[in-house]
Write an enzyme that holds these catalytic residues in place. Structure first.
Site, short mmCIF file in Angstrom:
data_model
loop_
_atom_site.label_atom_id
_atom_site.label_comp_id
_atom_site.label_asym_id
_atom_site.label_seq_id
_atom_site.Cartn_x
_atom_site.Cartn_y
_atom_site.Cartn_z
N CYS A 257 0.82 -1.21 0.00
CA CYS A 257 0.00 0.00 0.00
C CYS A 257 0.86 1.27 0.00
O CYS A 257 1.43 1.63 -1.02
CB CYS A 257 -0.98 -0.02 1.17
N HIS A 343 -3.94 -5.27 -0.13
CA HIS A 343 -3.59 -5.80 1.19
C HIS A 343 -3.64 -7.32 1.21
O HIS A 343 -4.70 -7.91 1.49
CB HIS A 343 -4.54 -5.24 2.25
N GLU A 345 -2.61 -9.35 3.38
CA GLU A 345 -2.88 -9.93 4.70
C GLU A 345 -4.37 -10.15 4.91
O GLU A 345 -4.79 -10.87 5.82
CB GLU A 345 -2.30 -9.06 5.82
#
Length: 373
Positions: A257, A343, A345
């Site tokens: 990001c 993202h 994760e």
């Protein structure tokens, strides 16, 4: 806990548009850049994501608070959004794992919100007009007075916010006996990023945003990670320099990001404020290196300029957004350095992109093997 659901509240946008609703959370006034998230679940993870610092969040899912708040589902130590706008605000919740209601959570976290808004109309308005500043109040119902306060709120463009949300001092995460060491530059990191590294037997030391490369290098890391975070990347000269220093070390580097945007800036590639940005857990991205697609979790209001990358002889594009063709991933030619705008994760979100952690860990293992030999 107090039930304020009968008290009126006002949402005023920068362009003069007014919405009337009911108070949610703490009674008060709050300001920030208004944006919307298209996810259907994971509201607590969104509330606590440091990348949302200074932003008023509009949730497109109709029900917020219905499954309560669980202490272990926060992505940071506190609520990060500046305010909440939602349709149905549920003080009562039905989940055995929950620790409290959303109302208690917001009161404890001093979060001001507004509910009973036609969020479909509001999202269409923001989508067409672009992200803009807004003010929510359940204590001031005079629109003229609210406009005066709103006029004093700075634009997100040009704001450096990572130094506000970063850790105050270095800390460790994971098993100190793990075979790999990772230096993490915390620009507003989410906890699930660190959990993903820990699950892959990586011991991390997390450093404050303005830590010098020399201090991180002294720890003897096998690789470097530059995190997500809020604000305008073009206002972060200190982090761009740190990124350049990491690249010069030739150790593996991974950015997510904001870290992605800084990797671009370190190579002379400009960033730009997007009309609306991407925020949700259902954004399609194509991995053009492997010719496959993935559904991704996203949260960003700035992006890198595609034309600059296409002219670069040092950077190549690895991922593109299938909705608007914006750049979602890059890598540095001749170095073990790469980044993605989204993202992986995925907290909240699908797990399609977690392979990126595996690829980065493999780069660190390979680098350590070369040094050992």
């Amino acid at each position: 806990m107090t039930n304020y659901s009968k008290l009126p509240a006002i949402l005023l946008l920068e362009d003069g548009t007014v919405y009337h609703g009911k108070a949610a959370g703490k009674i008060g006034t709050t300001t920030g850049e208004i944006c919307f998230n298209t996810g259907t679940t994971g509201y607590q993870e969104i509330f606590t994501d440091p990348s949302y610092y200074g932003q008023i969040m509009v949730t497109t899912n109709a029900h917020i608070g219905n499954y309560g708040i669980a202490d272990n589902e926060s992505e940071s130590s506190q609520i990060q959004i500046a305010g909440l706008v939602c349709k149905n605000y549920s003080i009562n919740y039905s989940r055995n794992q929950a620790d409290s209601s959303i109302q208690k959570y917001f009161e404890d976290g001093n979060l001001v919100g507004i509910s009973d808004i036609d969020t479909r109309s509001l999202v269409r308005h923001i989508r067409n007009k672009g992200a803009m500043n807004a003010i929510i109040s359940s204590e001031i119902l005079d629109v003229a007075e609210l406009k005066k306060q709103l006029d004093r709120v700075p634009s997100m463009a040009g704001l450096e916010l990572s130094s506000v949300v970063t850790t105050d001092k270095p800390y460790y995460y994971g098993n100190e006996d793990a075979p790999l060491r990772l230096a993490v530059l915390d620009l507003g990191i989410k906890r699930n990023i660190l959990r993903n590294f820990d699950a892959r037997k990586v011991y991390a030391k997390v450093f404050p945003a303005k830590t010098s490369f020399a201090e991180m290098e002294a720890w003897g890391a096998d690789g470097y990670f530059v995190s997500n975070g809020p604000g305008d990347p073009a206002a972060m000269d200190y982090a761009v320099q740190t990124m350049k220093d990491i690249l010069a070390s030739n150790k593996p580097l991974f950015g997510i990001c904001l870290g992605h945007q800084l990797l671009a800036l370190a190579h002379g590639i400009r960033t730009t404020k997007m009309f609306n940005g991407h925020r949700g857990i259902n954004h399609p991205v194509k991995n053009i290196i492997e010719n496959r697609c993935e559904i991704t979790s996203q949260n960003h209001g700035f992006g890198v300029v595609a034309e600059d990358i296409e002219k670069s002889d040092k950077i190549e594009i690895t991922h593109v957004n299938l909705n608007d063709q914006s750049i979602e991933g890059i890598r540095v030619k001749g170095k073990n350095a790469f980044s993605v705008q989204y993202h992986p994760e995925s907290s909240p979100g699908p797990h399609d992109s977690r392979y990126l952690f595996d690829e980065f860990v493999q780069l660190m293992e390979n680098g350590k093997s070369v040094l050992a030999s």
